[in-house]
Motif scaffolding. Structure first.
Motif, mmCIF file in Angstrom:
data_model
loop_
_atom_site.group_PDB
_atom_site.id
_atom_site.type_symbol
_atom_site.label_atom_id
_atom_site.label_comp_id
_atom_site.label_asym_id
_atom_site.label_seq_id
_atom_site.Cartn_x
_atom_site.Cartn_y
_atom_site.Cartn_z
ATOM 1 N N ASN A 104 0.836 -1.191 0.000
ATOM 2 C CA ASN A 104 0.000 0.000 0.000
ATOM 3 C C ASN A 104 0.879 1.252 0.000
ATOM 4 N N PRO A 105 0.672 2.181 -0.925
ATOM 5 C CA PRO A 105 1.524 3.377 -0.988
ATOM 6 C C PRO A 105 1.505 4.220 0.278
ATOM 7 N N LEU A 106 0.379 4.201 1.018
ATOM 8 C CA LEU A 106 0.297 4.982 2.245
ATOM 9 C C LEU A 106 1.081 4.319 3.372
ATOM 10 N N GLY A 107 0.890 3.003 3.540
ATOM 11 C CA GLY A 107 1.634 2.282 4.574
ATOM 12 C C GLY A 107 3.125 2.272 4.301
ATOM 13 N N ARG A 125 4.847 4.658 3.222
ATOM 14 C CA ARG A 125 5.430 5.968 3.521
ATOM 15 C C ARG A 125 5.158 6.442 4.942
ATOM 16 N N LEU A 126 4.641 5.558 5.800
ATOM 17 C CA LEU A 126 4.419 5.946 7.192
ATOM 18 C C LEU A 126 5.739 6.347 7.850
ATOM 19 N N GLY A 127 5.732 7.507 8.475
ATOM 20 C CA GLY A 127 6.945 8.013 9.092
ATOM 21 C C GLY A 127 7.761 8.903 8.185
ATOM 22 N N PHE A 128 7.423 8.939 6.919
ATOM 23 C CA PHE A 128 8.132 9.805 5.970
ATOM 24 C C PHE A 128 7.223 10.966 5.534
ATOM 25 N N THR A 129 6.227 10.668 4.728
ATOM 26 C CA THR A 129 5.290 11.708 4.289
ATOM 27 C C THR A 129 3.860 11.420 4.741
ATOM 28 N N GLN A 130 3.630 10.281 5.385
ATOM 29 C CA GLN A 130 2.292 9.918 5.858
ATOM 30 C C GLN A 130 2.314 9.674 7.363
ATOM 31 N N ASN A 131 1.205 10.004 8.008
ATOM 32 C CA ASN A 131 1.044 9.768 9.433
ATOM 33 C C ASN A 131 -0.168 8.870 9.670
ATOM 34 N N HIS A 132 -0.212 8.246 10.848
ATOM 35 C CA HIS A 132 -1.349 7.412 11.211
ATOM 36 C C HIS A 132 -2.596 8.276 11.403
ATOM 37 N N CYS A 133 -3.755 7.726 11.050
ATOM 38 C CA CYS A 133 -5.021 8.431 11.271
ATOM 39 C C CYS A 133 -5.520 8.260 12.700
ATOM 40 N N THR A 173 9.654 6.268 -4.648
ATOM 41 C CA THR A 173 10.395 7.301 -3.926
ATOM 42 C C THR A 173 9.687 7.611 -2.618
ATOM 43 N N LEU A 174 10.365 7.359 -1.496
ATOM 44 C CA LEU A 174 9.737 7.543 -0.195
ATOM 45 C C LEU A 174 9.438 9.009 0.110
ATOM 46 N N ARG A 175 10.263 9.900 -0.385
ATOM 47 C CA ARG A 175 10.070 11.310 -0.085
ATOM 48 C C ARG A 175 8.963 11.945 -0.914
ATOM 49 N N ALA A 176 8.473 11.258 -1.909
ATOM 50 C CA ALA A 176 7.379 11.774 -2.721
ATOM 51 C C ALA A 176 6.069 11.621 -1.954
ATOM 52 N N LYS A 177 5.335 12.703 -1.829
ATOM 53 C CA LYS A 177 4.062 12.664 -1.104
ATOM 54 C C LYS A 177 2.989 12.117 -2.042
ATOM 55 N N ILE A 178 2.643 10.854 -1.839
ATOM 56 C CA ILE A 178 1.657 10.170 -2.669
ATOM 57 C C ILE A 178 0.388 9.940 -1.852
ATOM 58 N N ASP A 179 -0.730 10.404 -2.371
ATOM 59 C CA ASP A 179 -2.039 10.088 -1.793
ATOM 60 C C ASP A 179 -2.662 8.974 -2.626
#
Length: 230
Positions: A6-9, A11-19, A203-209
């Motif tokens: 999953n693209p969100l999981g 990137r957790l800790g990089f550009t995504q946070n837990h809901c 790319t982990l630093r890319a903010k992907i939704d």
């Protein structure tokens, strides 16, 4: 990595946070079920409001839950705030209407917590609603738009082209759309996809939704996947 994560999981800790933000040592499963009940209660409430005003969009992009010892804070990000303000046959009035709807939503969630028979019924519940300024920058809103068009049997390529145009107007760097299933009612399932701009999934630093959305049609269930690089 391919497409197996999953693209969100990823990137957790990089550009995504837990809901959901909370800590529990003993009753982790109970708190997890409580979060699910909160999500379902809010979604059902929005569905009720949506049906009362004949709207096609749910409008909720994200729900964040912060739990403390004596407090549960729920932050709702919604694209179409009018769902909470307007009623069928009525126009938007004053800011008091907004406060009244928030109180009603808080009451619905509180009643759900009481029925769940959990210890959290004694906690103070605080609900806030924040408006998303650019709705079509959110993959869930785009997925709901595509789902509505699929139900009306609009041509697949035309739907994806329009969705990409809406995303570009919201100033996204790139977008990728994938629709899978019995498209246009054919006997064999197939996949249609479209892409515009850059979507660097590795790319982990890319903010992907990212959003996955299932829509029920007369031909069966179709799956919609949307990646947005913002």
């Amino acid at each position: 990595m391919g497409n197996k994560i999953n693209p969100l999981g990823f990137r957790l800790g990089f550009t995504q946070n837990h809901c959901s933000l909370w800590f529990e040592e003993r009753d982790y499963s109970e708190d997890l079920r409580e979060d699910e009940r909160i999500y379902n209660c809010i979604e059902n409430y929005v569905q009720h409001i949506k049906s009362s005003i004949n709207s096609s969009y749910g409008g909720i992009t994200r729900i964040e839950i912060l739990k403390q010892t004596e407090l549960i804070s729920v932050n709702i990000y919604i694209a179409f705030v009018d769902l909470f303000i307007e009623k069928k046959g009525q126009e938007k009035k004053k800011k008091k209407d907004d406060e009244q709807e928030i109180k009603q939503l808080r009451k619905e969630v509180q009643n759900m917590l009481v029925q769940s028979m959990l210890d959290s019924v004694n906690r103070k519940l605080v609900i806030s609603i924040e408006k998303v300024e650019k709705p079509y920058r959110e993959p869930k809103i785009l997925a709901e738009y595509i789902a509505l068009q699929l139900k009306e049997r609009v041509e697949i390529r035309k739907i994806m082209k329009k969705a990409i145009e809406l995303a570009e107007k919201a100033d996204v760097e790139g977008i990728k759309i994938q629709i899978k299933g019995r498209l246009n009612g054919i006997e064999r399932a197939r996949k249609e996809s479209a892409m515009q701009g850059r979507v660097p999934l590795q790319t982990l630093r890319a903010k992907i939704d990212y959003c996955y959305y299932a829509v029920q049609t007369v031909y069966g269930v179709l799956g919609i996947k949307i990646w947005i690089f913002v």
